[in-house]
Design an enzyme around this catalytic site. Structure first.
Site, PDB file in Angstrom:
ATOM      1  N   SER A  68     -25.087 -33.762 -23.561  1.00 55.12           N
ATOM      2  CA  SER A  68     -25.264 -35.003 -22.799  1.00 55.12           C
ATOM      3  C   SER A  68     -24.773 -36.214 -23.584  1.00 55.12           C
ATOM      4  CB  SER A  68     -26.735 -35.202 -22.448  1.00 55.12           C
ATOM      5  OG  SER A  68     -27.223 -34.100 -21.737  1.00 55.12           O
TER       6      SER A  68
HETATM    7  N1  SAH Z   1     -29.629 -30.741 -23.967  1.00 62.77           N
HETATM    8  C1  SAH Z   1     -28.342 -30.114 -24.147  1.00 62.77           C
HETATM    9  C2  SAH Z   1     -27.465 -30.257 -22.944  1.00 62.77           C
HETATM   10  C3  SAH Z   1     -27.744 -29.229 -22.031  1.00 62.77           C
HETATM   11  S1  SAH Z   1     -26.601 -28.961 -20.702  1.00 62.77           S
HETATM   12  C4  SAH Z   1     -27.631 -30.646 -25.356  1.00 62.77           C
HETATM   13  O1  SAH Z   1     -28.139 -31.583 -26.007  1.00 62.77           O
HETATM   14  O2  SAH Z   1     -26.590 -30.109 -25.697  1.00 62.77           O
HETATM   15  C5  SAH Z   1     -27.736 -27.991 -19.764  1.00 62.77           C
HETATM   16  C6  SAH Z   1     -28.059 -26.657 -20.332  1.00 62.77           C
HETATM   17  O3  SAH Z   1     -28.997 -26.037 -19.457  1.00 62.77           O
HETATM   18  C7  SAH Z   1     -26.867 -25.713 -20.419  1.00 62.77           C
HETATM   19  O4  SAH Z   1     -26.746 -25.216 -21.712  1.00 62.77           O
HETATM   20  C8  SAH Z   1     -27.210 -24.609 -19.426  1.00 62.77           C
HETATM   21  O5  SAH Z   1     -26.731 -23.330 -19.800  1.00 62.77           O
HETATM   22  C9  SAH Z   1     -28.724 -24.648 -19.438  1.00 62.77           C
HETATM   23  N2  SAH Z   1     -29.391 -24.057 -18.267  1.00 62.77           N
HETATM   24  C10 SAH Z   1     -28.969 -24.035 -16.978  1.00 62.77           C
HETATM   25  N3  SAH Z   1     -29.864 -23.385 -16.213  1.00 62.77           N
HETATM   26  C11 SAH Z   1     -30.882 -22.988 -17.032  1.00 62.77           C
HETATM   27  C12 SAH Z   1     -32.110 -22.292 -16.847  1.00 62.77           C
HETATM   28  N4  SAH Z   1     -32.508 -21.842 -15.651  1.00 62.77           N
HETATM   29  N5  SAH Z   1     -32.884 -22.070 -17.922  1.00 62.77           N
HETATM   30  C13 SAH Z   1     -32.526 -22.494 -19.161  1.00 62.77           C
HETATM   31  N6  SAH Z   1     -31.381 -23.166 -19.396  1.00 62.77           N
HETATM   32  C14 SAH Z   1     -30.568 -23.422 -18.348  1.00 62.77           C
END
Ligand code: SAH
Length: 222
Positions: A68
């Site tokens: 993000s």
């Molecule tokens: N906070 C992260 C950004 C995350 S992007 C950072 O600082 O890099 C969102 C993330 O959520 C992705 O890695 C994606 O794979 C994950 N995601 C999507 N659906 C999910 C679920 N049901 N459970 C856990 N993670 C999930």
């Protein structure tokens, strides 16, 4: 005069991010600003993306996911109002950058990621930064943590159509949950607070996240 560690080549960009993109907007929590000024965001990116680590936008981390925008990481963290004593549940470990920020501001982070590959990579980056107050899980975070814990704070870092019910159940009384809520193209960042049977909410701003794919999120794309 500001002096920089010659080995920390991203220090000037990190300083610019704090001054221009965070303080220059509405990030006021001194602890949040301090931690974002310390954690090397470039370590969470592949070499070809490290030059973009401090840009004011999300950056690809592989598997169609993104780290993000720094401002959004700071804003969500600020909305959690952490004092250092909290147990925080994070859904969407991704690169682990948000996890690292949280780990410095609370007692312990429990983080769930859907992709094993991203979780493994995040674990290795956090251990090189000597961060050990984190438990990692791989699976569908929309179903909550596998043990029936209660968390004082929950942060969802992927878009959800509504706050996932199992997460609301795992939120303590007076606890705060922050999530981007909307459809898969645009969302509103919302801060919820649990008050008995009620979930009070404050709308923070518009945002755009990758979607949470899971039972209480969105179905996978074909
Ligand atoms: N906070 C992260 C950004 C995350 S992007 C950072 O600082 O890099 C969102 C993330 O959520 C992705 O890695 C994606 O794979 C994950 N995601 C999507 N659906 C999910 C679920 N049901 N459970 C856990 N993670 C999930």
């Amino acid at each position: 005069m500001v002096t920089y560690d010659p080995i920390d080549r991203y220090a000037p960009q990190r300083e610019h991010m704090i001054r221009h993109d965070l303080r220059g907007r509405d990030i006021r929590d001194a602890r949040v600003l301090e931690v974002l000024g310390q954690i090397p965001r470039e370590n969470f990116l592949a070499p070809q993306y490290q030059h973009a680590a401090y840009e004011d936008n999300p950056v690809p981390i592989g598997l169609g996911q993104t780290i993000s925008q720094p401002y959004i990481v700071a804003l969500m963290t600020q909305c959690l109002g952490l004092t250092g004593t909290e147990l925080v549940l994070e859904i969407g470990t991704g690169s682990g950058y948000q996890t690292a920020i949280l780990s410095k501001l609370c007692k312990k982070v429990y983080t769930i990621e859907r992709f094993d590959e991203l979780s493994v990579r995040a674990q290795s980056v956090l251990s090189t930064l000597d961060i050990h107050n984190v438990e990692y899980a791989v699976g569908d975070g929309s179903c909550g943590w596998q043990s029936p814990f209660l968390f004082s704070r929950i942060i969802v870092t992927a878009a959800v159509p509504r706050p996932p019910e199992p997460l609301v159940v795992q939120l303590q009384e007076d606890g705060i949950l922050v999530a981007p809520v909307g459809d898969e193209y645009s969302q509103t960042l919302i801060q919820y607070q649990k008050k008995g049977q009620e979930l009070r909410h404050i709308e923070i701003c518009g945002c755009r996240f990758v979607k949470l794919v899971g039972k209480y999120g969105f179905p996978p794309s074909e």
